[in-house]
Design a protein around this motif. Sequence first.
Motif, PDB file in Angstrom:
ATOM      1  N   TYR A  55       0.696  -1.196   0.466  1.00 36.97           N
ATOM      2  CA  TYR A  55       0.244  -0.213   0.347  1.00 36.97           C
ATOM      3  C   TYR A  55       1.336   1.275  -0.234  1.00 36.97           C
ATOM      4  CZ  TYR A  55      -4.052  -2.479   1.089  1.00 36.97           C
ATOM      5  OH  TYR A  55      -5.225  -3.660   0.985  1.00 36.97           O
ATOM      6  N   ASP A 110       1.643   4.743  -2.682  1.00 36.16           N
ATOM      7  CA  ASP A 110       1.167   6.412  -2.522  1.00 36.16           C
ATOM      8  C   ASP A 110       2.414   6.893  -2.955  1.00 36.16           C
ATOM      9  OD1 ASP A 110      -1.557   5.548  -1.324  1.00 36.16           O
ATOM     10  OD2 ASP A 110      -0.595   5.245   1.102  1.00 36.16           O
ATOM     11  N   SER A 133       1.700   6.764  -6.897  1.00 40.01           N
ATOM     12  CA  SER A 133       1.087   8.320  -7.052  1.00 40.01           C
ATOM     13  C   SER A 133       2.092   9.366  -6.874  1.00 40.01           C
ATOM     14  CB  SER A 133      -0.091   8.356  -5.611  1.00 40.01           C
ATOM     15  OG  SER A 133      -0.957   7.292  -6.143  1.00 40.01           O
ATOM     16  N   THR A 134       2.483   9.681  -6.184  1.00 36.59           N
ATOM     17  CA  THR A 134       3.155  10.754  -5.919  1.00 36.59           C
ATOM     18  C   THR A 134       4.353  11.552  -6.995  1.00 36.59           C
ATOM     19  OG1 THR A 134       2.627  10.935  -3.551  1.00 36.59           O
ATOM     20  CG2 THR A 134       4.322  12.216  -4.834  1.00 36.59           C
ATOM     21  N   ARG A 161       2.233  11.638 -11.128  1.00 36.68           N
ATOM     22  CA  ARG A 161       1.613  13.045 -11.043  1.00 36.68           C
ATOM     23  C   ARG A 161       2.483  13.578 -12.233  1.00 36.68           C
ATOM     24  NH1 ARG A 161       0.367  12.597  -5.302  1.00 36.68           N
ATOM     25  NH2 ARG A 161      -1.713  12.253  -5.085  1.00 36.68           N
ATOM     26  N   SER A 163      -5.706  14.466 -11.062  1.00 37.50           N
ATOM     27  CA  SER A 163      -5.891  13.617 -10.355  1.00 37.50           C
ATOM     28  C   SER A 163      -5.490  12.261 -10.996  1.00 37.50           C
ATOM     29  CB  SER A 163      -6.475  13.732  -9.024  1.00 37.50           C
ATOM     30  OG  SER A 163      -7.808  13.611  -9.197  1.00 37.50           O
ATOM     31  N   GLY A 215      -5.373   8.098  -7.978  1.00 38.80           N
ATOM     32  CA  GLY A 215      -5.310   7.855  -6.506  1.00 38.80           C
ATOM     33  C   GLY A 215      -5.128   6.364  -7.059  1.00 38.80           C
ATOM     34  N   SER A 273      -4.841   2.369  -5.872  1.00 37.83           N
ATOM     35  CA  SER A 273      -5.440   1.792  -4.408  1.00 37.83           C
ATOM     36  C   SER A 273      -5.122   0.016  -5.643  1.00 37.83           C
ATOM     37  CB  SER A 273      -5.997   1.418  -3.658  1.00 37.83           C
ATOM     38  OG  SER A 273      -6.627   0.725  -3.099  1.00 37.83           O
ATOM     39  N   ALA A 276      -6.872   1.911 -10.102  1.00 38.67           N
ATOM     40  CA  ALA A 276      -6.618   3.750 -10.366  1.00 38.67           C
ATOM     41  C   ALA A 276      -7.716   4.596 -10.464  1.00 38.67           C
ATOM     42  CB  ALA A 276      -5.896   3.200 -11.891  1.00 38.67           C
TER      43      ALA A 276
END
Length: 448
Positions: free
Chosen positions: A367, A371, A374-375, A378, A390, A392, A394, A412
């Motif tokens: 997990y 995260d 994702s950063t 971008r 944006s 995200g 998971s 996504a």
Amino acid sequence: MDINSIIDRTRVYFNLMPDKDDEQAIIQQISSGVSFRGANLWVLIFAILIASLGLNVNSTAVIIGAMLISPLMGPIIGMGLAVGTNDLDLLKRAVKNFSVATVISVLTATFYFLITPLGEAQSELLARTSPTLYDVFIAFCGGAAGIIALCTRGKGNVIPGVAIATALMPPLCTAGYGLATGHFLYFLGAFYLFFINTVFIALATFCGVRLLHFQKSEFLSSDVGTKAHRIVTAIVVLTMLPAAVMTVNIVRKSFFENNMRKFIKSELTQRGTQIISTDVEKDSMKLRVVAVGREITETTRTAAEQRMEQYGMKGYRLHIIQGVQTDSILALNNQLTQVNTTRETDRQQIIELSAQATTLAAQLEGYARLDDLSTELRPELKALFPQVRSIGLSRVTETLSDTALQHRFVVALVGTAPNKRLNPADRQKLQEWLLTRTAADSLVLIEK
């Protein structure tokens, strides 16, 4: 047919005299088994060691084997025969040898439990620390069967059964355990059980000898005979009294617990509620009940408390723990359970918790990686797909309803600018790009 003829016919069936063996041969046999020297003494020591091992590892079979080879019955039956025939010399010899055998047995058991690495009291040990009136009956009936078998023709295998039923060895071993570990209540309880067995086996032997009309030696004066009978009676009564008190307490406790279970079942059991524990405080006259599930109302509690007298619990108050209180009790219970578990159980729990921690750490790492990813994505995403504002990521696990298989994939969730939704070609391209970057088996793209 009158009553007297029925009694006479019945006596024929229960009359022991026709089966009586030679009296002198019986006395000689019993007298020879009184002595504890040489081989007899070594057999006793090894029997005690075997019984101690059996109690230590909680093995019933080993304990039974030790009782079968034990020679302790000899001097006990000898004492009963001596009292029944007024043979003071035999009585002195039997008491002396019995005392020596008892001391050696306790010392042998104490030595074993001092050196054994297994120091926990098992159920077979604890069962020999609380004698009751039932042990009195067992010892008397066992002793009666033993003396009848010894004194009649066709003895069969009664004596080994008597040795097992009356259980002389285990109490002595438990007494040794009490001395070795400093549990003096164990020592007293076990030694009292051994004393009960001794007295009532000897008493049954005395009764059997008198019933079979063994020839008695006459005392020099009638006063001596009267005094001897009074001593025997006093020993029997004083031996029975503590056991009788313990039995009464056990029976009362059994009745009370049975009534309490009936009360719980009849008055507090309802659909959706589970009673997980009960506790009785005798001093404060309180019955504490811990319940989970649907709450027991105050009205129900009050009505149940008013009917406690019908279940033999007059004067008791009912205290029900439920709701948030139950959670606290359960948490405390769990803590106490963990404290009282054995080392082996603790070790197993540590292994299981370690495995769970490893699994959870791996899942958490997955997990956390998404995260961080994702950063990282971008800036690239802004250059490749300007309309995406944006994103995200998971992990999701789906269990199929018709099978036990599970499907794991990445979801996504992308947000786009108003009126700038992804066309099918860009959507397909974005999905393939994310699938490559996340290194997932499959990926589901949701646009919002």
